[in-house]
Design an enzyme around this catalytic site. Structure first.
Site, mmCIF file in Angstrom:
data_model
loop_
_atom_site.group_PDB
_atom_site.id
_atom_site.type_symbol
_atom_site.label_atom_id
_atom_site.label_comp_id
_atom_site.label_asym_id
_atom_site.label_seq_id
_atom_site.Cartn_x
_atom_site.Cartn_y
_atom_site.Cartn_z
ATOM 1 N N LYS A 58 0.645 -1.178 0.309
ATOM 2 C CA LYS A 58 -0.271 0.012 0.439
ATOM 3 C C LYS A 58 0.826 1.842 -0.068
ATOM 4 O O LYS A 58 0.584 2.348 -0.254
ATOM 5 C CB LYS A 58 -1.465 0.171 1.593
ATOM 6 N N SER A 313 0.614 -9.665 -0.308
ATOM 7 C CA SER A 313 0.490 -8.843 -0.308
ATOM 8 C C SER A 313 0.476 -7.920 0.791
ATOM 9 O O SER A 313 0.736 -6.021 1.222
ATOM 10 C CB SER A 313 -0.899 -8.000 -1.060
#
Length: 420
Positions: A58, A313
């Protein structure tokens, strides 16, 4: 908010984002995982975005977006809403760029995530805990943006954010000696899958890019099936990093065109993967980070002998959730079973149950009388952990034969939630 012309990120824009991110986002390793490769008889690579400084990809989208703002926008400050990883990426970016940010997070956000955000942002961020869900936080954030003329940094539905996340794809292509046959990408709001699939569409079009969502929050799959961006009424929030009611309009349009397939994975399977990665590979993955590895089981025939990559992720897993993760994994594997046991009205019934009804490897992990009085004869809720799935049938048969069987709770979610 968006015009009718469909936006697709260009390679130039994603390469520009990669330049912007130099020295900020790490170029994460692409590791061949020997255990998974052996298990699936394929070459399985893990793209380790869990090793970013904020422990998820992110940082890429958040920094790329915030850096792109005008001087006036930067001076006015930014706002975001996030249940965790996006907030950390924004907080880190605010500190790096010396911009003030207000971060709205749902009140139930794990303490560990709130503390991480505060640590990364230092005195450049203010954290506001508000509402029960991401949607509540989002509304409060938008309100502040409107009132105070601040810029909202969307977690996924933004061109600069998508281009930032797309840099994961550029790195992957760069790190590969030969092209991939399959690439599995976790999907929440769709920022990562939109960015990465755009890169592969242009640079490695033969690679099958497959998006993976939690079974309890299939917002992208539902939208692609309906051919229109569809908001789900409810979502299972367990896989918190990938549980959104509605994917982005931009990301939906891109993923609809670019993804080879969209699939879902049960939450219990995700829990098994989290435990396996920790116990066998010493790798900590959060539920959303485990999606791309969990799905391999459902493609085992297809990927045999192929070159496969899974994007891991993130690793912001809250250790206090471990008992819940273990429980969900055991339930999914059919090794944990809950019953209402009715003890026959005869002396020594409890002793008989433990000594003669339970199998040699069965373990009582939960026991509670449903009545506080008349314990000897009252029914009890009993949780039993088995060594093997095949032990269930004989256990139930013994319970029925000796008049202990009351009810089986695993298949009765309402009663199960109420009692356990």
């Amino acid at each position: 908010m968006h015009t009718n012309t469909v936006y697709f990120p260009t390679l130039e824009a994603i390469k520009k984002a990669a330049t912007t991110l130099e020295g900020v986002a790490a170029k994460t390793p692409l590791d061949k995982n020997l255990r998974l490769s052996k298990e699936y008889q394929a070459e399985i690579y893990l793209k380790r975005e869990d090793l970013q400084i904020v422990r998820s990809y992110k940082i890429r989208g958040a920094y790329n977006k915030i850096q792109s703002l005008t001087a006036i926008q930067k001076a006015n400050g930014i706002v975001c809403a996030s249940a965790g990883n996006h907030a950390q990426g924004v907080a880190y970016s605010c500190k790096e760029l010396e911009i003030h940010g207000t971060i709205f997070m749902p009140a139930p956000t794990p303490k560990q995530k709130v503390e991480q955000v505060a640590m990364f942002g230092e005195n450049f961020v203010e954290i506001v805990l508000i509402g029960d869900t991401y949607d509540d936080s989002y509304k409060a954030a938008i309100q502040q943006c409107t009132e105070q003329k601040k810029t909202f940094v969307h977690p996924f539905d933004d061109e600069k954010v998508i281009e930032g996340q797309g840099t994961v794809g550029l790195e992957l292509i760069d790190q590969l000696v030969e092209p991939l046959d399959y690439l599995f990408v976790p999907v929440g709001g769709g920022g990562l899958s939109a960015g990465v699939s755009s890169v592969f569409k242009q640079l490695s079009p033969k690679t099958k890019v497959i998006g993976v969502e939690p079974l309890g929050a299939p917002s992208m799959l539902t939208s692609i099936t309906n051919n229109v961006n569809t908001e789900l009424e409810t979502v299972d929030k367990f896989v918190d990093g990938a549980s959104v009611k509605r994917v982005g309009d931009l990301t939906f349009a891109i993923c609809k065109e670019n993804l080879y397939k969209m699939v879902t994975v049960p939450e219990g399977k995700v829990c098994q993967t989290i435990l396996e990665m920790y116990n066998k590979d010493a790798v900590v993955v959060e539920p959303a980070g485990a999606l791309s590895i969990s799905v391999l089981d459902f493609f085992k025939e297809e990927i045999k002998g192929k070159r496969v990559a899974c994007i891991v992720s993130g690793s912001n897993n809250d250790i206090t959730r471990t008992p819940e993760i273990k429980e969900k994994a055991l339930l999914y594997a059919n090794l944990k079973h809950y019953f209402i046991v009715r003890f026959p009205q005869r002396a020594g019934a409890l002793k008989e149950f433990v000594a003669e009804i339970l199998g040699p490897d069965d373990d009582i992990t939960y026991f509670e009388y449903s009545k506080k009085i008349n314990r000897e004869n009252g029914p009890a809720v009993v949780g039993i952990e088995l060594k093997s799935e095949s032990d269930l049938k004989p256990l139930v048969e013994r319970m029925k034969a000796r008049k202990f069987y009351g009810d089986y709770l695993n298949n009765n979610p309402d009663l199960f939630e109420f009692l356990i």
